[in-house]
Motif scaffolding. Structure first.
Motif, short mmCIF file in Angstrom:
data_model
loop_
_atom_site.label_atom_id
_atom_site.label_comp_id
_atom_site.label_asym_id
_atom_site.label_seq_id
_atom_site.Cartn_x
_atom_site.Cartn_y
_atom_site.Cartn_z
N ASN A 72 34.43 14.54 -28.80
CA ASN A 72 34.36 15.69 -29.70
C ASN A 72 35.71 15.83 -30.40
O ASN A 72 36.72 16.12 -29.75
CB ASN A 72 34.03 16.94 -28.89
CG ASN A 72 34.08 18.22 -29.70
OD1 ASN A 72 34.26 18.20 -30.93
ND2 ASN A 72 33.94 19.34 -29.02
N PRO A 73 35.78 15.63 -31.72
CA PRO A 73 37.08 15.68 -32.41
C PRO A 73 37.74 17.06 -32.37
O PRO A 73 38.96 17.16 -32.50
CB PRO A 73 36.74 15.27 -33.85
CG PRO A 73 35.30 15.63 -34.01
CD PRO A 73 34.68 15.38 -32.67
N PHE A 74 36.94 18.11 -32.17
CA PHE A 74 37.52 19.45 -32.08
C PHE A 74 38.37 19.60 -30.81
O PHE A 74 39.26 20.45 -30.76
CB PHE A 74 36.42 20.52 -32.09
CG PHE A 74 35.61 20.51 -33.35
CD1 PHE A 74 36.21 20.29 -34.59
CD2 PHE A 74 34.24 20.70 -33.33
CE1 PHE A 74 35.47 20.27 -35.77
CE2 PHE A 74 33.48 20.68 -34.49
CZ PHE A 74 34.10 20.47 -35.71
N TYR A 75 38.08 18.79 -29.81
CA TYR A 75 38.89 18.78 -28.59
C TYR A 75 40.34 18.46 -28.94
O TYR A 75 41.27 19.13 -28.46
CB TYR A 75 38.32 17.73 -27.62
CG TYR A 75 38.99 17.65 -26.27
CD1 TYR A 75 38.33 18.07 -25.12
CD2 TYR A 75 40.28 17.13 -26.12
CE1 TYR A 75 38.93 17.97 -23.88
CE2 TYR A 75 40.88 17.04 -24.88
CZ TYR A 75 40.21 17.46 -23.76
OH TYR A 75 40.81 17.38 -22.53
N TYR A 76 40.52 17.44 -29.77
CA TYR A 76 41.87 17.02 -30.16
C TYR A 76 42.61 18.14 -30.88
O TYR A 76 43.79 18.42 -30.60
CB TYR A 76 41.78 15.79 -31.05
CG TYR A 76 43.12 15.24 -31.50
CD1 TYR A 76 43.82 14.36 -30.69
CD2 TYR A 76 43.68 15.60 -32.73
CE1 TYR A 76 45.06 13.85 -31.09
CE2 TYR A 76 44.90 15.10 -33.13
CZ TYR A 76 45.58 14.23 -32.31
OH TYR A 76 46.80 13.74 -32.72
#
Length: 268
Positions: free
Chosen positions: A212-216
């Protein structure tokens, strides 16, 4: 690749138009309210207090996350989520809600989701500024790690624009995409490390969660605001994954947008 170059050139060429339209967009959204832009602060504040009460007092019984109190941990991570959520949702419906009004204006349609995303960046800056001040009084002063904050801001804008190039195109063709995306964003709030720490999961599950890119983005903001380290340098492979994913999403979005934009008016 050709579509990506076309869309990228359009954003560079129309940069000043994007800036002007984004300012107009935020003004038009708040002009009919008595409190105006204050709602951009009031709504997130209410949501933060609800999440803190439910997860901090109810589920976690005020247990800290490592050496950080739960409220500060939640607060540092959720600030960027409001920008992400509003940016995705409003930019997704931007083309089919504005195309009739803007059809007579001479600028490329790829500018539309971009300026809507940027319009949501201004309230984010205000909310972030207030959040930084609050964190000062909670024992987390401005540190050298704040130098990486512009990097995560730029990464968030790039990610949102890449995603909404895809979703705004699909939502113009099929309206159900907007409703499906709304459900997905609600789900991603709970699947991103915003309300609970990822350390609760087995380490193998954490790897999948990082897809999940929002994690980054959330972890980058949290490490910056709480002074916990240089997240993008300490996780180089994850940084490369994030950059690669943004590029792929942008290429897909640019291809779909350029392919269908001449037909957008037919779907209205």
């Amino acid at each position: 690749m050709r579509s990506s170059i076309v869309v990228l050139k359009e954003q560079i060429k129309q940069f000043h138009l994007v800036r002007r339209l984004s300012v107009y967009e935020i003004k038009s959204q708040t002009s009919g309210n008595y409190l105006g832009a204050a709602w951009e602060i009031i709504n997130p504040a209410i949501q933060i207090m609800i999440y803190w009460f439910v997860f901090g007092f109810g589920i976690r019984q005020r247990a800290p996350i490592g050496d950080v109190e739960y409220f500060q941990w939640l607060f540092a991570g959720i600030l960027v989520w409001f920008f992400i959520n509003q940016g995705v949702m409003k930019a997704t419906r931007s083309i089919y809600t504005k195309i009739r009004m803007l059809a007579k204006m001479n600028f490329p349609m790829s500018v539309i989701p971009n300026y809507v995303v940027i319009s949501q960046f201004y309230p984010h800056l205000i909310l972030l500024g207030i959040g930084i001040i609050i964190l000062q009084f909670m024992g987390y002063p401005v540190s050298i790690y704040y130098l990486q904050l512009p990097l995560y801001m730029a990464a968030t804008i790039a990610l949102l624009f890449s995603i909404t190039l895809i979703t705004s195109t699909l939502a113009t063709i099929v309206r159900d995409v907007q409703m499906m995306l709304q459900a997905m964003m609600r789900m991603l709030l709970y699947l991103s490390p915003i309300l609970w720490p990822p350390t609760l999961l087995p380490e193998s599950w954490q790897t999948w969660l990082k897809l999940n890119p929002f994690y980054y983005i959330v972890e980058g903001y949290r490490n910056t605001l709480l002074g916990q380290g240089w997240y993008f340098l300490e996780n180089p492979m994850y940084t490369l994954y994030f950059c690669g994913l943004v590029i792929v999403l942008f290429m897909i979005g640019a291809y779909l947008h350029v392919k269908f934009r001449s037909q957008f008016i037919d779907f209205l």
